[in-house]
Design an enzyme around this catalytic site. Structure first.
Site, PDB file in Angstrom:
ATOM      1  N   ARG A  53      40.477  15.536  29.457  1.00  0.00           N
ATOM      2  CA  ARG A  53      41.107  16.639  28.742  1.00  0.00           C
ATOM      3  C   ARG A  53      42.428  16.126  28.185  1.00  0.00           C
ATOM      4  O   ARG A  53      43.302  15.715  28.943  1.00  0.00           O
ATOM      5  CB  ARG A  53      41.376  17.809  29.688  1.00  0.00           C
ATOM      6  CG  ARG A  53      40.137  18.488  30.224  1.00  0.00           C
ATOM      7  CD  ARG A  53      40.520  19.667  31.101  1.00  0.00           C
ATOM      8  NE  ARG A  53      39.339  20.336  31.636  1.00  0.00           N
ATOM      9  CZ  ARG A  53      39.390  21.418  32.397  1.00  0.00           C
ATOM     10  NH1 ARG A  53      40.553  21.949  32.720  1.00  0.00           N
ATOM     11  NH2 ARG A  53      38.274  21.976  32.851  1.00  0.00           N
ATOM     12  N   ASP A  55      45.934  16.850  25.987  1.00  0.00           N
ATOM     13  CA  ASP A  55      46.805  17.951  25.593  1.00  0.00           C
ATOM     14  C   ASP A  55      46.969  17.999  24.075  1.00  0.00           C
ATOM     15  O   ASP A  55      46.622  17.059  23.357  1.00  0.00           O
ATOM     16  CB  ASP A  55      48.194  17.786  26.229  1.00  0.00           C
ATOM     17  CG  ASP A  55      48.164  18.031  27.727  1.00  0.00           C
ATOM     18  OD1 ASP A  55      47.224  18.701  28.195  1.00  0.00           O
ATOM     19  OD2 ASP A  55      49.080  17.562  28.415  1.00  0.00           O
ATOM     20  N   TYR A 113      45.504   4.037  29.138  1.00  0.00           N
ATOM     21  CA  TYR A 113      46.338   4.829  28.245  1.00  0.00           C
ATOM     22  C   TYR A 113      47.481   3.976  27.717  1.00  0.00           C
ATOM     23  O   TYR A 113      47.958   3.054  28.394  1.00  0.00           O
ATOM     24  CB  TYR A 113      46.939   6.035  28.987  1.00  0.00           C
ATOM     25  CG  TYR A 113      45.984   7.174  29.229  1.00  0.00           C
ATOM     26  CD1 TYR A 113      45.868   8.217  28.306  1.00  0.00           C
ATOM     27  CD2 TYR A 113      45.209   7.221  30.381  1.00  0.00           C
ATOM     28  CE1 TYR A 113      44.999   9.275  28.533  1.00  0.00           C
ATOM     29  CE2 TYR A 113      44.341   8.283  30.619  1.00  0.00           C
ATOM     30  CZ  TYR A 113      44.240   9.300  29.690  1.00  0.00           C
ATOM     31  OH  TYR A 113      43.383  10.345  29.915  1.00  0.00           O
ATOM     32  N   ARG A 200      52.579  10.648  31.038  1.00  0.00           N
ATOM     33  CA  ARG A 200      53.785  11.141  30.366  1.00  0.00           C
ATOM     34  C   ARG A 200      54.976  11.205  31.324  1.00  0.00           C
ATOM     35  O   ARG A 200      56.118  10.941  30.927  1.00  0.00           O
ATOM     36  CB  ARG A 200      53.508  12.509  29.735  1.00  0.00           C
ATOM     37  CG  ARG A 200      52.555  12.433  28.541  1.00  0.00           C
ATOM     38  CD  ARG A 200      52.076  13.804  28.104  1.00  0.00           C
ATOM     39  NE  ARG A 200      53.174  14.652  27.694  1.00  0.00           N
ATOM     40  CZ  ARG A 200      53.036  15.958  27.410  1.00  0.00           C
ATOM     41  NH1 ARG A 200      51.850  16.534  27.523  1.00  0.00           N
ATOM     42  NH2 ARG A 200      54.086  16.659  27.035  1.00  0.00           N
TER      43      ARG A 200
END
Length: 247
Positions: A53, A55, A113, A200
């Site tokens: 998922r 954002d 990532y 993040r």
């Protein structure tokens, strides 16, 4: 005779114009656009399952999703067929048939990532919405030293959103590094799985290291403390990219 098959799509997308991957009532999602394209090709709105998922504002150089279909179309034909119906900021770049029990998320062995920071003295229109702009000098060497402490198997409670309902917060990070190419600084992190906002928050913590608010040697203590308040802020979404998914 139509033979049921399960199709795995490999996507690239810019998340700027979307509320994230998952269909939501308050905005247009990447999932909705891909489902629209599948329906346009085969005439049925098939259930579409993603590998993660993402954002609102998060991008992907590789995002994997799968759907069942009885359409009599070989995997290699789906690429051009779907791209003809997708907007310019979403594209299919590969496709293959997978077993019926394949799950894009739970069958994945790991993900990588990248978080990109534009470290130029002035804003760049080429990185607008695609990187987090930080004007001041950033000591990427110190950030890289700090990033190395994320490697290993840890309880990452300090690096997930405080309201996260996930009970098991233990994750394994196999690689974590920071490097610079020109004015672009990249934080690259690979792991077996990630918590909500984990990358993040890691990035925000590395930026606190760059600002001198946290020392690189403080990272193990922050991890061990399992307290979200001790880690850095959550970096903006627009710098985050799902870079690779490993099966």
């Amino acid at each position: 005779m139509m033979v049921p098959q399960k199709i795995l799509l490999y996507l690239r997308f810019l998340g700027t114009n979307y509320c994230g991957w998952q269909v939501q009532p308050n905005g247009v999602s990447v999932q909705r656009r891909v489902q629209d394209a599948i329906e346009a090709v085969c005439g049925a709105r098939e259930p579409l399952t993603g590998c993660s998922r993402t954002d609102a504002g998060v991008h992907a150089n590789m995002f994997c999703c799968a759907f069942p279909t009885t359409a009599n179309l070989p995997p290699e034909r789906w690429i051009a067929a779907l791209n003809a119906h997708l907007p310019a900021d979403i594209a299919v770049f590969d496709c293959r048939a997978v077993p019926e029990d394949f799950h894009p998320r739970y069958s994945a062995a790991g993900k990588r990532y990248c978080y990109r920071i534009w470290n130029g003295s002035a804003r760049s229109p080429f990185w607008e919405g695609r990187a987090h702009w930080v004007r001041g000098p950033l000591p990427e060497e110190q950030m890289n030293i700090a990033a190395a402490h994320f490697r290993g198997t840890h309880d990452f409670s300090a690096f997930t959103a405080a309201h996260s309902a996930v009970e098991d917060k233990i994750r394994t990070i196999t690689d974590s590094r920071v490097f610079r190419r020109g004015d672009v600084i990249t934080f690259s992190v690979t792991g077996s799985g990630f918590l909500y906002n984990m990358v993040r928050i890691m990035t925000g913590t590395l930026l606190d290291v760059a600002a001198g608010r946290i020392q690189p040697e403080d990272i193990p203590k922050i991890i061990a403390g399992r307290n979200r308040n001790n880690a850095g802020p959550t970096a903006p979404a627009q710098g985050l990219y799902l870079e690779e998914v490993y099966y």
